[in-house]
Write an enzyme that holds these catalytic residues in place. Structure first.
Site, PDB file in Angstrom:
ATOM      1  N   ASP A 207     -10.757   3.040   5.249  1.00  0.00           N
ATOM      2  CA  ASP A 207     -11.074   1.609   5.271  1.00  0.00           C
ATOM      3  C   ASP A 207     -12.582   1.372   5.242  1.00  0.00           C
ATOM      4  OD1 ASP A 207      -9.138  -0.413   5.278  1.00  0.00           O
ATOM      5  OD2 ASP A 207      -8.490   0.095   7.313  1.00  0.00           O
TER       6      ASP A 207
ATOM      7  N   LYS B   9       0.842  -1.209   0.000  1.00  0.00           N
ATOM      8  CA  LYS B   9       0.000   0.000   0.000  1.00  0.00           C
ATOM      9  C   LYS B   9       0.878   1.260   0.000  1.00  0.00           C
ATOM     10  CE  LYS B   9      -3.653  -2.450   2.531  1.00  0.00           C
ATOM     11  NZ  LYS B   9      -4.322  -2.684   3.836  1.00  0.00           N
TER      12      LYS B   9
ATOM     13  N   GLN C 126      -3.998  -1.326  10.298  1.00  0.00           N
ATOM     14  CA  GLN C 126      -3.992  -2.637   9.653  1.00  0.00           C
ATOM     15  C   GLN C 126      -4.489  -3.728  10.605  1.00  0.00           C
ATOM     16  OE1 GLN C 126      -3.346  -3.168   6.408  1.00  0.00           O
ATOM     17  NE2 GLN C 126      -3.577  -5.380   6.539  1.00  0.00           N
TER      18      GLN C 126
HETATM   19  N1  GUN Z   1      -6.652  -6.642   6.942  1.00  0.00           N
HETATM   20  C1  GUN Z   1      -7.137  -7.371   5.900  1.00  0.00           C
HETATM   21  N2  GUN Z   1      -7.811  -6.569   5.045  1.00  0.00           N
HETATM   22  C2  GUN Z   1      -7.744  -5.322   5.545  1.00  0.00           C
HETATM   23  C3  GUN Z   1      -8.240  -4.070   5.093  1.00  0.00           C
HETATM   24  O1  GUN Z   1      -8.913  -3.929   4.054  1.00  0.00           O
HETATM   25  N3  GUN Z   1      -7.950  -3.002   5.896  1.00  0.00           N
HETATM   26  C4  GUN Z   1      -7.247  -3.119   7.055  1.00  0.00           C
HETATM   27  N4  GUN Z   1      -7.040  -2.021   7.770  1.00  0.00           N
HETATM   28  N5  GUN Z   1      -6.779  -4.269   7.496  1.00  0.00           N
HETATM   29  C5  GUN Z   1      -7.025  -5.357   6.742  1.00  0.00           C
END
Ligand code: GUN
Length: 298
Positions: free
Chosen positions: A121, A54, A98
């Site tokens: 998110d 990311k 995350q």
């Molecule tokens: N862990 C797995 N998928 C995601 C996501 O889309 N966002 C976040 N913050 N953590 C994750």
């Protein structure tokens, strides 16, 4: 064997990135460089990889990003304080914590602390609520938004179709269902969510026009569970033991791709299907957050 039914997630993500980049340029023209904060707690290897991907994507698009890494024994209160600090910082447009978080930290509480305006998110109850209500302007979780975009841009007919979602998680399954059953074009689907207590998963899958596998079970979906011609979307990323690999495992999806691909109408590869779209949606959400914050301060 023909492979022309494969949905190229990387190519479609690239299209989205091009659109996002144009919006980043427009923001820069008015003196705003979008900025995104990543918070990672502990050293979960998958989370390290995902956040790294990311970060690289943000850099390529001209989005400023900064990552804070906290030790796995960080008290919940410290993480809440840190989020509050970023909420109050006008130079920050988006905040992503995350998941998964260590077990002593209440994920729901953490996601609820992120300002809804910076919740790229889409996990905050206000954004989840807007999605349920079909209200525009909220943030939609990146993976289900990415799957939706993949279906639309691959020309899959969604309206009136039977969709089966395997998995009822808050990150993919539940928001995915909310997106696809909305009374709107590119939605209007009849949606069934299957989960660990579903009585006859095979029955549901075999009647589906579209199957979205997001339950985290290695190569669960086999060819005898799929109606020939159905669209198959694989969201899963699972470790499968494999002594022939250096690491002792390999990554597999929730779909047995080799078995299902020959009979599917369209199918996502894994990797190279949903993963790149999740990142593309995160970047798009970040730019949307920046645009909304600029408009508010005008
Ligand atoms: N862990 C797995 N998928 C995601 C996501 O889309 N966002 C976040 N913050 N953590 C994750």
């Amino acid at each position: 064997m023909s492979l022309d039914n494969i949905i190229d997630g990387r190519a479609i993500a690239k299209e989205v990135h091009t659109e996002t980049e144009a919006r980043v340029c427009a923001l820069k023209a008015v003196g705003v460089k979008p900025s995104l904060i990543f918070i990672r707690v502990g050293e979960d290897p998958a989370s390290r990889v995902y956040v790294g991907m990311k970060e690289r994507s943000a850099m390529k698009l001209g989005i400023r990003s900064q990552t804070t890494v906290l030790p796995s024994d960080t008290p919940e209160s410290q993480l809440l304080d840190l989020i509050k600090q970023f909420n109050d910082d006008e130079g920050v447009n988006g905040i992503l914590v995350q998941a998964p978080l260590p077990p002593h930290i209440d994920e729901t509480k953490i996601f609820s602390m992120v300002s809804p305006a910076k919740d790229v998110d889409g996990f905050h109850p206000i954004n989840a609520g807007k999605l349920m209500l079909g209200e525009k302007g909220g943030f939609v979780p990146c993976t289900p938004a990415g799957v939706h975009e993949l279906l639309i841009r691959s020309g899959v007919a969604i309206a009136g179709s039977q969709v089966v979602i395997l998995g009822r998680g808050n990150i993919v399954g539940k928001p995915m269902a909310a997106i696809l059953c909305q009374k709107e074009s590119h939605a209007n689907a009849t949606v069934t969510i299957c989960h660990s207590r579903t009585r006859d998963v095979v029955f549901h899958c075999r009647s589906a026009d579209i199957i979205i596998a997001a339950m985290g079970a290695s190569e669960f979906l086999k060819e005898d569970m799929v109606r020939p011609g159905a669209t198959i979307i694989d969201v899963g990323v699972n470790r499968m033991e494999d002594p022939s690999q250096e690491k002792g495992y390999r990554l597999v999806g929730d779909v047995d791709f080799k078995a299902v691909q020959p009979i599917a109408g369209k199918i996502t590869p894994n990797p190279g299907g949903v993963g790149p779209m999740t990142i593309a949606m995160l970047m798009r959400n970040t730019v949307l957050a920046a645009e909304q914050q600029v408009a508010k301060h005008k």
